[in-house]
Design a protein around this motif. Structure first.
Motif, PDB file in Angstrom:
ATOM      1  N   LEU A  39       0.833  -1.203   0.000  1.00 37.25           N
ATOM      2  CA  LEU A  39       0.000   0.000   0.000  1.00 37.25           C
ATOM      3  C   LEU A  39       0.870   1.256   0.000  1.00 37.25           C
ATOM      4  O   LEU A  39       0.632   2.195  -0.779  1.00 37.25           O
ATOM      5  N   TRP A  42       2.537   1.693  -3.362  1.00 37.51           N
ATOM      6  CA  TRP A  42       1.567   2.141  -4.364  1.00 37.51           C
ATOM      7  C   TRP A  42       1.264   3.629  -4.187  1.00 37.51           C
ATOM      8  O   TRP A  42       1.241   4.392  -5.159  1.00 37.51           O
ATOM      9  N   LEU A  43       1.061   4.050  -2.951  1.00 42.74           N
ATOM     10  CA  LEU A  43       0.751   5.454  -2.690  1.00 42.74           C
ATOM     11  C   LEU A  43       1.944   6.356  -3.015  1.00 42.74           C
ATOM     12  O   LEU A  43       1.765   7.462  -3.541  1.00 42.74           O
ATOM     13  N   LEU A  79      -7.536  -4.831  -2.803  1.00 42.86           N
ATOM     14  CA  LEU A  79      -7.324  -3.605  -2.034  1.00 42.86           C
ATOM     15  C   LEU A  79      -7.324  -2.351  -2.914  1.00 42.86           C
ATOM     16  O   LEU A  79      -7.231  -1.241  -2.401  1.00 42.86           O
ATOM     17  N   LEU A  81      -5.054  -1.783  -5.377  1.00 45.58           N
ATOM     18  CA  LEU A  81      -3.679  -1.408  -5.724  1.00 45.58           C
ATOM     19  C   LEU A  81      -3.394  -1.839  -7.163  1.00 45.58           C
ATOM     20  O   LEU A  81      -2.810  -2.891  -7.424  1.00 45.58           O
ATOM     21  N   LEU A 277      -8.211  -2.758   4.201  1.00 44.67           N
ATOM     22  CA  LEU A 277      -7.579  -1.533   3.711  1.00 44.67           C
ATOM     23  C   LEU A 277      -7.705  -0.427   4.746  1.00 44.67           C
ATOM     24  O   LEU A 277      -6.746   0.322   5.003  1.00 44.67           O
ATOM     25  N   ALA A 281      -4.600   1.493   6.430  1.00 45.95           N
ATOM     26  CA  ALA A 281      -4.501   2.947   6.298  1.00 45.95           C
ATOM     27  C   ALA A 281      -4.429   3.614   7.659  1.00 45.95           C
ATOM     28  O   ALA A 281      -3.640   4.549   7.871  1.00 45.95           O
ATOM     29  N   THR A 294     -11.105   4.239   0.131  1.00 44.26           N
ATOM     30  CA  THR A 294     -10.550   3.492  -0.993  1.00 44.26           C
ATOM     31  C   THR A 294      -9.083   3.865  -1.131  1.00 44.26           C
ATOM     32  O   THR A 294      -8.627   4.875  -0.574  1.00 44.26           O
ATOM     33  N   ALA A 295      -8.345   3.062  -1.860  1.00 44.50           N
ATOM     34  CA  ALA A 295      -6.943   3.383  -2.098  1.00 44.50           C
ATOM     35  C   ALA A 295      -6.814   4.740  -2.784  1.00 44.50           C
ATOM     36  O   ALA A 295      -5.912   5.524  -2.478  1.00 44.50           O
ATOM     37  N   GLU A 296      -7.745   5.028  -3.680  1.00 40.04           N
ATOM     38  CA  GLU A 296      -7.719   6.327  -4.380  1.00 40.04           C
ATOM     39  C   GLU A 296      -7.911   7.480  -3.398  1.00 40.04           C
ATOM     40  O   GLU A 296      -7.279   8.536  -3.539  1.00 40.04           O
TER      41      GLU A 296
END
Length: 319
Positions: A39, A42-43, A79, A81, A277, A281, A294-296
């Motif tokens: 995560l 990715w971020l 997740l 990603l 997730l 987070a 969300t990941a976004e």
């Protein structure tokens, strides 16, 4: 087989030259520590306009299981990603590693090492002190042709070591801060002919355009050797983010013994991928406990923080 779930729709425009990555070994299901590192990787890529790539480090075929390529990719996708290109398998890239080894050999930077692990341990372990697996006593560094022939006649297949000369490399880690280390005579090819991790990861990152490496801080000690190899091959050096490794309640690396530590385990407890997730987070300080995101959603929050703040995230999770 296409595993790509597509690029993110938010965040900066993707730079088709720069990239970050996540590079697991398909030897089991990803645990929550792996997923948290993924995560963050990715971020870090998405918030800086980089591509995000998935690479499977599968050179050690003795421990690889075919189903884990799919389950690991599925967990990342669950997740949110997403990655930008077809995943790469190191096992398909042996010709690249051989080419790099040939370049190092042509420069007279490699030597055959016939030592067993036991012999190295006995040669480097102090009578009452611990064994340091990163120290090589130099036993095979200056063998004569006759001595090499004797070892080969005894049926000892050699590993290949890179002459390190105890060169010290310093680097600025964006999370861990200033770091340094001396480079020993690191193995670049095992005695079974398998390219070693430290060589393969450097070649892969260079050829894939990886200029941002986010991984757990247990790999900080490997970085000087990788910097040395990259420098000798004329490669640009990526930026490094070594984030806290997630530990179990006993202070050891998180593992199955610690309970429900995979996405599948958490689902069996009634949690969704969104719940997991949210937990990950929150452990990074990017969401409130129980807040569904969300990941976004996390991209702009992550972009507002300094990478150095990640050094203080907890090493344990509330399971």
């Amino acid at each position: 087989m296409t595993l790509n779930t597509g690029p993110a729709e938010t965040g900066p425009a993707v730079d088709d030259r720069a990239a970050g990555r996540f590079a697991p070994s398909p030897t089991g299901d990803l645990h929550l520590g792996n997923l948290r590192t993924a995560l963050i990787a990715w971020l870090a890529a998405r918030s800086t306009g980089r591509r995000f790539l998935l690479r499977f480090e599968d050179l050690d075929t003795s421990s690889i299981r075919e189903e884990f390529y799919r389950t690991q990719a599925d967990d990342l996708a669950a997740l949110g990603l997403a990655w930008d290109e077809e995943p790469v398998n190191q096992s398909d890239r042996r010709d690249r590693y051989t080419a790099a080894l040939d370049r190092l050999a042509e420069a007279d930077l490699l030597f055959n090492c016939y030592c067993s692990r036991r012999e190295i341990r006995e040669a480097t372990q102090a009578p009452n002190g611990p064994y340091n697996p990163r120290v090589y006593p130099g036993t095979c560094r200056h063998l004569t042709a006759v001595e090499r022939a004797e070892r080969e006649a005894a049926g000892r297949p050699p590993a290949l070591r890179l002459r390190g000369d105890l060169v010290r490399y310093e680097f600025d880690d964006l999370v861990a801060g200033a770091a340094s280390g001396e480079v020993d005579d690191v193995v670049v090819q095992r005695n079974d002919g398998t390219p070693a991790y430290n060589l393969a990861v450097v070649v892969d990152d260079h050829e894939q355009g990886i200029d941002q490496v986010v991984r757990a801080d247990d790999l900080v000690s490997s970085t000087p050797s990788q910097l040395h190899i990259a420098t000798l091959l004329g490669y640009a050096v990526p930026e490094f983010w070594h984030v806290p490794l997630v530990l179990g309640p006993e202070g050891k690396r998180l593992a199955k013994r610690d309970g429900a530590v995979t996405l599948t385990d958490r689902r069996e407890l009634g949690e969704s991928a969104a719940d997991v997730l949210s937990m990950l987070a929150a452990s990074c300080g990017l969401a409130e406990p129980g807040e569904h995101v969300t990941a976004e959603d996390l991209i702009p929050r992550f972009a507002e923080r300094s990478p150095a703040e990640l050094a203080t995230i907890p090493q344990t999770l509330e399971l």
